[in-house]
Each structure stands twice: as C-alpha cells, then as structure tokens.
Design an enzyme around this catalytic site. Structure first.
Site, PDB file in Angstrom:
ATOM      1  N   ASN A   9       6.590   5.703   4.009  1.00 27.54           N
ATOM      2  CA  ASN A   9       5.682   5.536   2.881  1.00 27.54           C
ATOM      3  C   ASN A   9       4.432   4.835   3.392  1.00 27.54           C
ATOM      4  O   ASN A   9       4.446   3.633   3.625  1.00 27.54           O
ATOM      5  CB  ASN A   9       6.370   4.699   1.790  1.00 27.54           C
ATOM      6  CG  ASN A   9       5.428   4.355   0.653  1.00 27.54           C
ATOM      7  OD1 ASN A   9       4.363   4.955   0.510  1.00 27.54           O
ATOM      8  ND2 ASN A   9       5.822   3.393  -0.167  1.00 27.54           N
ATOM      9  N   LYS A  11       1.697   4.289   1.865  1.00 23.20           N
ATOM     10  CA  LYS A  11       0.939   3.575   0.826  1.00 23.20           C
ATOM     11  C   LYS A  11      -0.557   3.885   0.983  1.00 23.20           C
ATOM     12  O   LYS A  11      -0.907   4.997   1.359  1.00 23.20           O
ATOM     13  CB  LYS A  11       1.206   2.063   0.891  1.00 23.20           C
ATOM     14  CG  LYS A  11       2.694   1.755   1.000  1.00 23.20           C
ATOM     15  CD  LYS A  11       2.987   0.302   0.812  1.00 23.20           C
ATOM     16  CE  LYS A  11       4.456   0.061   1.096  1.00 23.20           C
ATOM     17  NZ  LYS A  11       4.878  -1.268   0.743  1.00 23.20           N
ATOM     18  N   HIS A  97       8.317   3.306  -7.419  1.00 20.82           N
ATOM     19  CA  HIS A  97       8.172   2.270  -6.397  1.00 20.82           C
ATOM     20  C   HIS A  97       7.817   0.952  -7.090  1.00 20.82           C
ATOM     21  O   HIS A  97       7.088   0.944  -8.081  1.00 20.82           O
ATOM     22  CB  HIS A  97       7.084   2.668  -5.393  1.00 20.82           C
ATOM     23  CG  HIS A  97       7.080   1.810  -4.174  1.00 20.82           C
ATOM     24  ND1 HIS A  97       6.534   0.543  -4.178  1.00 20.82           N
ATOM     25  CD2 HIS A  97       7.569   2.005  -2.933  1.00 20.82           C
ATOM     26  CE1 HIS A  97       6.685   0.005  -2.971  1.00 20.82           C
ATOM     27  NE2 HIS A  97       7.311   0.870  -2.195  1.00 20.82           N
ATOM     28  N   GLU A  99       5.796  -1.270  -6.416  1.00 15.71           N
ATOM     29  CA  GLU A  99       4.351  -1.537  -6.539  1.00 15.71           C
ATOM     30  C   GLU A  99       3.772  -0.786  -7.746  1.00 15.71           C
ATOM     31  O   GLU A  99       2.861  -1.264  -8.409  1.00 15.71           O
ATOM     32  CB  GLU A  99       3.629  -1.137  -5.239  1.00 15.71           C
ATOM     33  CG  GLU A  99       3.944  -2.134  -4.122  1.00 15.71           C
ATOM     34  CD  GLU A  99       3.874  -1.572  -2.717  1.00 15.71           C
ATOM     35  OE1 GLU A  99       3.347  -0.448  -2.526  1.00 15.71           O
ATOM     36  OE2 GLU A  99       4.366  -2.242  -1.792  1.00 15.71           O
ATOM     37  N   GLU A 167      15.374  -0.624  -2.976  1.00 18.41           N
ATOM     38  CA  GLU A 167      14.355  -1.445  -2.335  1.00 18.41           C
ATOM     39  C   GLU A 167      14.276  -2.803  -3.036  1.00 18.41           C
ATOM     40  O   GLU A 167      13.586  -2.928  -4.057  1.00 18.41           O
ATOM     41  CB  GLU A 167      12.992  -0.757  -2.428  1.00 18.41           C
ATOM     42  CG  GLU A 167      12.947   0.596  -1.755  1.00 18.41           C
ATOM     43  CD  GLU A 167      11.540   0.929  -1.286  1.00 18.41           C
ATOM     44  OE1 GLU A 167      11.384   1.193  -0.094  1.00 18.41           O
ATOM     45  OE2 GLU A 167      10.605   0.886  -2.096  1.00 18.41           O
ATOM     46  N   GLY A 173       7.584  -5.491   2.427  1.00 20.66           N
ATOM     47  CA  GLY A 173       6.366  -6.002   3.054  1.00 20.66           C
ATOM     48  C   GLY A 173       6.382  -7.501   3.326  1.00 20.66           C
ATOM     49  O   GLY A 173       5.354  -8.097   3.641  1.00 20.66           O
ATOM     50  N   SER A 213      11.190  -3.973   4.595  1.00 19.24           N
ATOM     51  CA  SER A 213      11.023  -4.535   5.945  1.00 19.24           C
ATOM     52  C   SER A 213      12.005  -3.940   6.952  1.00 19.24           C
ATOM     53  O   SER A 213      12.504  -4.637   7.835  1.00 19.24           O
ATOM     54  CB  SER A 213      11.125  -6.062   5.911  1.00 19.24           C
ATOM     55  OG  SER A 213      10.093  -6.592   5.106  1.00 19.24           O
TER      56      SER A 213
HETATM   57  C1  PEP Z   1       8.124   0.402   0.913  1.00 24.13           C
HETATM   58  O1  PEP Z   1       6.968   0.248   0.568  1.00 24.13           O
HETATM   59  O2  PEP Z   1       8.779   1.297   0.385  1.00 24.13           O
HETATM   60  C2  PEP Z   1       8.660  -0.497   1.920  1.00 24.13           C
HETATM   61  C3  PEP Z   1       9.947  -0.543   2.082  1.00 24.13           C
HETATM   62  O3  PEP Z   1       7.744  -1.257   2.650  1.00 24.13           O
HETATM   63  P1  PEP Z   1       8.068  -2.155   3.953  1.00 24.13           P
HETATM   64  O4  PEP Z   1       8.914  -1.334   4.868  1.00 24.13           O
HETATM   65  O5  PEP Z   1       6.722  -2.457   4.539  1.00 24.13           O
HETATM   66  O6  PEP Z   1       8.780  -3.361   3.471  1.00 24.13           O
END
Ligand code: PEP
Length: 254
Positions: A9, A11, A97, A99, A167, A173, A213
């Site tokens: 992803n 973003k 997601h 976000e 998630e 992040g 992460s």
């Molecule tokens: C994501 O945005 O779906 C995500 C898991 O980000 P990150 O791997 O940077 O934590």
C-alpha cells in the site's frame, strides 16, 4: 485453496519517475521466480494506475486501488468508482483502511456499500479492520473487530473472492508491530467469524493479511502463524529491495 498475498500500500507516496523505476524493477525481480500460491499486489496512488497496469500486464504482479467510491457514476468531484477501476483492469481494492476511517470519516456502512460495488464489478475487496491503542487497552479489541466485520459484511455473499486485512491502528506506520501471538489471536477470531457466518470451507479459503509495521525483519515470524496468510505493507513496500525480500520470505515459508 487459500492464497498467500503480499500487498504493498503506497498510500500518497512516490513521484512518477520513481513509480516507473520501481514497477520495472519489481517486474524483473519476479520474472524468474515461481510464485506458486503467492499473489503480489501493488496499490499505487490512482494517478499512476495506467502505467501500473501497463507494466503489470506482462509481469507477475497485480494492481490494486487504495479506495473507491460507493456510487457508480455521477457528480462526485474527485472520486473514482468501481466500474472505472474495472475498466482499467484493476483486480483488487483496499477499503476501510484506518486512515480512511479516521481522516475521511468512513463508517462501516460506507465500507459495506463499497464492498457491494466492488463485487458487482468483480474486483476483490481487501477489507481492513483493526482496533486503536485505546480500544486494545480497554480490552475491547474483539468487540471492535466483530463490529467492523458485521458492518462490512452486511448482506454480502462470499462466493466471490474477498480478502481481510487485520491492521491494528497502533501498529500502522509507528514501528510497533503486533507480536505474532497478538496478531494470530485476532486472525483466529476473524477466521472463526467467517466460519460461523459463512462456512468452514469459506473460512479455510479466505486469506487474512496482517498489516502494521511489517518489514523484512518480522515477516517470517508473522507468516509462520497458522492464520496469517500474508501482509498489507505500507512503509516497507516503498523500497524495492525490502519488498522483494518480503516476497522471498513468503516463498520460503508458504
Ligand atoms: C498500511 O498502511 O496498511 C500499513 C500497514 O502501513 P505500515 O506498514 O507502514 O505500518
């Protein structure tokens, strides 16, 4: 059969020249590999869909969108619909997601409508669920996940392909990853919910991804869990060498 999915992803990252370089390099890196039961997906910003699908068509990876509107067509400035994604040969779309839930006030109801539009257009939804740190500390992780599942899957039949991504919001992040045991516990809960609400066969076949992460150093321990079928990867998917390493780890384990 349950597939292993390694999905990136991106973003709102990367400028156009970097996009081309990454995609051609990924294509080259995958060319000699026998991916077997592993599907690799890149979800770039929608502006880059055309170049991404052009490269993907002759490569061993797929393209996904990061979001979709819940209407088909019309006066919705700045939005993209599922039938438009379909007309660009996009195979997957991330929805719900954290976000989008947090910054764009997406509700479980909106996410449910988006799942329906995607299924009508034969695009596989990657439905994200996850609890905040506050919710985890309050001991309501399971309730939150079940509420998100009940909302997203309302009146949804799953003969069509669906992917779920767990998630934990506190791990996205932040550099903090859920331990393999913490992640497995929620993945088991999700698979069990699918078993009870659909069927044991559907539960067995559905891929549940971990996101938060995930990076080369923790990919193996996460993928070794019985109910973790891959990753939805943010930061580490921006770097071709890290992303390729994670695909290689999946190939060794799954
Ligand atoms: C994501 O945005 O779906 C995500 C898991 O980000 P990150 O791997 O940077 O934590």
């Amino acid at each position: 059969m349950r597939r292993t999915i390694i999905a990136g992803n991106w973003k709102m990252n990367k400028l156009f020249p970097e996009v081309e370089d990454f995609l051609f390099e990924l294509s080259e890196n995958l060319e000699a590999k026998d991916l077997g039961k592993i599907d690799v997906i890149i979800c770039p910003p929608s502006l880059y869909m055309e170049i991404a699908t052009d490269v993907a068509v002759d490569s061993k990876f797929y393209i996904g969108a990061q979001n979709v509107n819940d209407k088909d067509l019309g006066a919705y400035t700045g939005e993209i619909s599922a039938c438009m994604l379909d007309s660009m040969d996009i195979d997957y779309c991330i929805i719900g997601h954290s976000e989008r839930r947090e910054y764009y006030s997406e509700t479980n109801e909106m996410i449910n409508a988006k799942v329906k539009r995607l299924q009508e257009n034969a695009i596989v939804p990657i439905i994200c669920v996850g609890e905040t740190l506050e919710q985890r500390e309050q001991g309501i992780t399971q309730d939150v996940i079940l509420e998100q599942l009940n909302g997203a899957f309302k009146d949804i039949r799953i003969e069509e392909n669906v992917i779920i991504a767990y998630e934990p919001v506190w791990a996205i992040g932040t550099g903090k990853t859920a331990t393999p045991e913490q992640a497995q516990e929620v993945h088991f809960l999700i698979r069990n919910w699918i078993r009870e609400n659909y069927s044991p066969l559907t539960a067995d076949n559905l891929s549940i991804l971990y996101g938060g992460s995930m990076k080369p150093a923790n990919t193996a321990e996460l993928l070794m869990q019985p109910d973790i079928d891959g990753g939805l990867i943010g930061g580490s998917s921006l770097d071709i060498s890290q992303f390729t390493q994670m695909i290689d780890t999946a190939l060794n384990i799954k």
